[in-house]
Structure formats: C-alpha cells, structure tokens
Enzyme design. Sequence first.
Site, PDB file in Angstrom:
ATOM      1  N   ASP A  71      -3.314   1.711   9.702  1.00 49.76           N
ATOM      2  CA  ASP A  71      -4.542   2.491   9.792  1.00 49.76           C
ATOM      3  C   ASP A  71      -5.056   2.515  11.224  1.00 49.76           C
ATOM      4  O   ASP A  71      -5.718   3.458  11.628  1.00 49.76           O
ATOM      5  CB  ASP A  71      -5.598   1.923   8.841  1.00 49.76           C
ATOM      6  CG  ASP A  71      -5.325   2.314   7.405  1.00 49.76           C
ATOM      7  OD1 ASP A  71      -5.802   3.386   6.984  1.00 49.76           O
ATOM      8  OD2 ASP A  71      -4.622   1.576   6.703  1.00 49.76           O
ATOM      9  N   CYS A 121       0.846  -1.192   0.000  1.00 50.41           N
ATOM     10  CA  CYS A 121       0.000   0.000   0.000  1.00 50.41           C
ATOM     11  C   CYS A 121       0.884   1.246   0.000  1.00 50.41           C
ATOM     12  O   CYS A 121       1.979   1.236  -0.574  1.00 50.41           O
ATOM     13  CB  CYS A 121      -0.960  -0.013   1.195  1.00 50.41           C
ATOM     14  SG  CYS A 121      -2.327   1.166   1.032  1.00 50.41           S
TER      15      CYS A 121
END
Length: 312
Positions: free
Chosen positions: A193, A124
């Site tokens: 996250d 990512c």
Amino acid sequence: MTILTETAEKIKNMEIRGAGRIARAAALALKEEATSIDTDDIGEFNRRMNDAYETLYNTRPTAVSLPNALRLVMRYRAATVEDARKAIISNADNFISNSQNAVKKIGQIGAKRIKDGDTILTHCNSSAAAAIVEAAFKQGKNINVIATETRPRQQGYVTVDIMQKIGVPTTLILDSAVRYFMKDVDIVVVGADAITVNGSLINKVGTSQIALAAHEARVNLIVAAETYKFSPKTLLGDLVEIEERDPSEVLSPEMHIKWPGLIVRNPAFDVTPHQYIDLIITELGAIPPEMAFWVITEKLGLELEDSATNIK
C-alpha cells in the site's frame, strides 16, 4: 449519485480493494468528473475539481497510490476549461494505462524469482503480486499457493478466486496459522500500500508478522509494488498514517451490547521493516529496499508533492 461519489463510497467501504485498483478507480472518477462539469469559468472548474480531489483523497488515508494518482491526474495548467478538461482526461488515461502496464511488467520480472516446484505464500490481495504468480504459472512452472484469509474483510478470498480461475493449486489458511505452515513455504510474495523512503513496507495488517515468521524460517519475502506506491512525503519526514477501521468489522453490534466497556482496535495496515524484505519488484526492475530513496527522488521526484497545481 454521481460516479465521483459512488467511487468514493466504494473505496471507503472497500468494495474497491487493492492499492492499484483504488488508484485507477480514483483516476477514472476524476476523468468522469472533469467531463461532467458544465461551466465555462476556469475558476469554478478548478474549484469543483479540487472538491473532487478532496472527496477521493479523504477516503483511505494509508494507500499512497491514491494521493499519488490524484496528484498526477491533477497535474495541469490551463487558461480555459476546455484545455483543462483535455489535460485531465489525458492524464487519467495515461495513468491508468501505465498502471496496468506496470502490473504486467512486475509479473514478468517477479516470475523470474519463482522456481519450478515452489510453494508461494500470499497475504491479502494484490494485482501485482497475483501477476507474478500468474506469469510463473503460465511459464509452465509447477507451483502452489498458500493464501491467508486476511481477516476481518477476507481479502484473501479474492486472491483464492483469482488463483482458482487461473488454475493454480491453492490452499486457504487462517492468518494465525502462518507460522505453522511456513515450513512448507519457499517464498512469500505480497503487495504494497506504501513504500517509505527507507524501504519499509506498509501493507495489510498481518504482513509484518508473516515477515517475522519468514525471516525466522529463512524464507525470502518479495514485495510487488508499482513505483507510484512509493511515498515522497516520507522523504520530508512525514509518517504514513495507519488507517483504523470501524470496530463493527471485528465485533457484531450484539457483542458490543454484551460487552459495553470493551475497546476494539482494528488497524487496516502495519509496517514491515526493510530488513525483512529481500527484494521489491517494480516495473523498473527488482531492487533492494534501500533503493527506495532512488525511486522517490529520481523516478517520482519531490515535485510530485506539488505537481497538482490546482490543489489548494
């Protein structure tokens, strides 16, 4: 379209990506909203700021950096609109500045874990993870990066673009090729996250599979995470909600017509157990996952859940 609604739309549609960038964008949007509200009624001002908070809060349910940032910006008590406005502006500026400084510190601390000649696997896109690679490269270490595409939104392309601009030799691979290439990897560096109270990691879907492959190959995995990505709610037993995004990101409308009965699942995140994480690199230092409880209780504090005194 106001800055608030534009920012909310960009976060929801992933034009603004990465937990840290989302948090900073949301803080700036609250600041701009506070500046633009034209009223002398503190009750009305608080209501409108609360509406702004809710608009941003509901854009992405998983990245804990977003609600943490919003709560910190909304931490104010004021009898007048002017005092409230000044407090919000100050809170937002401080959060953005602290967030940016945290990324730099994480880069400096994490770079010590990178050795000359290392090949680093990333997944990512994370500004904190990229900062570690950049800091190591600027120290003169001869390193290489393997970046996953990170389907279906190809956030790995953002990482590749950053690495190319820095000058780090980079290889782009399919997500499904991670286990094949793990034999060439010296260390895995990913962002976050959210971090739960037991040190488990919520990150872009596919991270847990990378962690399993790294564990099998005895390759260390480190997480780059600012402290505001730790979740106080998990200390109280709440689970971090895993966002599922629109199936159209995976399958075209034409294919939906061709296969009308097909079910498409598109989770944006998954959970990596703390047992597969070597270290979490924060702006406070490198800590084992088991110290997540300490970060939440001693550095964030349970009061963060109630710190936004004007949120209804």
